[in-house]
Design an enzyme around this catalytic site. Structure first.
Site, short mmCIF file in Angstrom:
data_model
loop_
_atom_site.label_atom_id
_atom_site.label_comp_id
_atom_site.label_asym_id
_atom_site.label_seq_id
_atom_site.Cartn_x
_atom_site.Cartn_y
_atom_site.Cartn_z
N TRP A 82 35.64 39.90 65.71
CA TRP A 82 36.46 40.42 64.61
C TRP A 82 35.62 41.04 63.52
CZ3 TRP A 82 40.87 41.76 66.12
CH2 TRP A 82 41.53 41.03 67.11
N ASP A 139 37.93 37.84 55.91
CA ASP A 139 39.05 37.95 56.86
C ASP A 139 39.38 36.52 57.25
OD1 ASP A 139 40.70 38.09 59.04
OD2 ASP A 139 39.43 39.47 60.20
N LYS A 147 49.26 33.66 62.86
CA LYS A 147 48.60 32.46 63.38
C LYS A 147 49.05 31.23 62.61
CE LYS A 147 45.18 35.84 64.29
NZ LYS A 147 45.30 35.93 65.73
C1 LIG Z 1 40.15 37.01 62.60
C2 LIG Z 1 41.05 38.12 62.99
N1 LIG Z 1 41.00 39.28 62.32
C3 LIG Z 1 41.80 40.32 62.64
C4 LIG Z 1 42.70 40.23 63.66
C5 LIG Z 1 43.56 41.40 63.99
O1 LIG Z 1 44.81 41.18 63.50
P1 LIG Z 1 46.03 42.17 63.81
O2 LIG Z 1 46.23 42.19 65.28
O3 LIG Z 1 47.14 41.54 63.04
O4 LIG Z 1 45.67 43.51 63.27
C6 LIG Z 1 42.82 39.05 64.39
C7 LIG Z 1 43.79 38.94 65.50
O5 LIG Z 1 43.79 38.08 66.32
C8 LIG Z 1 41.97 37.98 64.04
O6 LIG Z 1 42.03 36.83 64.74
#
Ligand SMILES: Cc1ncc(COP(=O)(O)O)c(C=O)c1O
Length: 369
Positions: free
Chosen positions: A102, A176, A200
């Protein structure tokens, strides 16, 4: 009512059953209004009260100080990978600590809007450790420093947020916190901006939470869409465009559920932290004592939310997953980039769910003996 299966999905993930029941009961007629929440104008008094309550409850739960704004946006964590640099970078240097998929994605996306520098990374050990903050090569002119405080795929978590001030940096810290928001308290004195998708720990997909320090508003690049300019969103109380009303309502029900949670002397987020620690400890201790299962993440940074683990004999993976499903233990398959298994044990997962998983893991091992 019969016991629902335990759902270990990494996201969209399990939602507390009480919340689902309440939403079902209110589906056709919210609070005597004659309307379901999905059918309400976002500018009507009914929905305005739902949104205001959700924001107030979140502020209380996470102890968000008054000089931070709470924004309900859309686009998820991945959109924030663009929205943050568009708002905070002024097109200049931005620092990234890469600790898994991520944060890696975040650094890559930022290249379109700013000049990202990877100041530390854990690629050499397959994203199973955290580079100590004292080793980070912080840029003197960084507009912010980005970390993913819980790497959902690799199962690596910052148990403590870095203190950039103590490291000699004035840059705001961007986190994040998509996959561990509301699982533990946040030290806001160390944070400039936090973002996370709701799917989540906060409710259904569709709403993205941004908590941003007031002084960071108002610096968006001219190319930034108005609907993604934090100043515009804040000035319009997250209603510049039509917000994801139902997701905000559901998140609001989750916040009320969180406020009701108790664990010993603790309530709310402190109760969740105590419960999450107990769940994670139980699971990691079991895996560590086993000769059959293994977790590869360094002890000091193991995620309390996402626990990747492997069967030492990977040829048994399919049988393990099929047997789990039969026992009512769902969505345990690991992310395709890592393989193996992953148990996501967010706030909505009770201790009994983790115990049921351990019982199954023990039984499965016996059937293989
Ligand atoms: C830590 C983290 N950041 C970003 C995201 C991406 O999120 P989204 O799919 O809502 O854009 C996720 C998705 O699993 C994630 O776990």
């Amino acid at each position: 009512m019969t016991q629902r299966p335990y759902n270990f999905s990494a996201g969209p993930a399990a939602i507390p059953e009480e919340v689902l029941q309440q939403a079902a009961a209110e589906m056709l007629n919210w609070n005597g209004s004659g309307m379901g929440v999905m059918e309400m104008s976002h500018r009507g008094k009914e929905f305005m009260s739902i949104a205001a309550q959700a924001e107030a409850d979140l502020r209380e739960l996470l102890a968000v100080p008054a000089h931070f704004r709470i924004l309900f946006m859309q686009g998820g964590g991945l959109a924030e990978n663009a929205i943050v640099p568009m708002n905070l970078s002024r097109g200049g240097t931005v620092d990234f600590v890469v600790t898994g998929s991520w944060s890696q994605k975040s650094a890559k996306e930022a290249r379109k809007y700013a000049a990202p520098v990877v100041i530390a990374n854990n690629e050499a050990d397959g994203h199973t450790s955290l580079p100590p903050p004292a080793s980070w090569q912080l840029s003197a002119d960084a507009k912010y420093v980005h970390i993913c405080s819980n790497e959902t795929i690799h199962g690596v978590e910052f148990h403590e947020l870095p203190d950039l001030d103590a490291l000699g940096s004035q840059a705001p810290l961007v986190i994040d916190f998509s996959s561990h928001v509301a699982s533990r308290p946040v030290d806001w004195s160390r944070v400039g901006l936090a973002f996370g998708g709701a799917q989540k720990n906060l409710g259904p997909a569709g709403v993205t939470l941004v908590v941003v320090r007031e002084d960071l508003l108002g610096h968006a690049l001219s190319i930034c869409p108005s609907a993604f300019d934090y100043r515009v969103v804040a000035d319009n109380a997250s209603m510049y465009n039509t917000p994801p009303t139902y997701s905000i309502y559901m998140a609001g029900l989750v916040f009320q559920w969180l406020k009701r949670q108790k664990e010993g002397d603790f309530t709310g987020i402190a109760a969740m932290e105590a419960r999450n620690l107990a769940k994670a400890t139980l699971l990691y201790n079991f895996i560590d004592r086993s000769q059959f299962y293994v977790n590869k993440v360094a002890m000091d940074c193991r995620s309390r939310m996402n626990v990747p683990f492997f069967l030492r004999d990977e040829s048994r993976n399919e049988a393990f997953l099929a047997g789990a499903k039969e026992r009512g233990l769902l969505q345990l398959k690991g992310h395709k980039s890592v393989g193996g298994m992953r148990a996501s044990i967010y706030n909505a997962m009770p201790l009994a769910g983790v115990q049921a998983l351990l019982d199954y893991m023990r039984d499965f091992e016996k059937t293989c003996a």
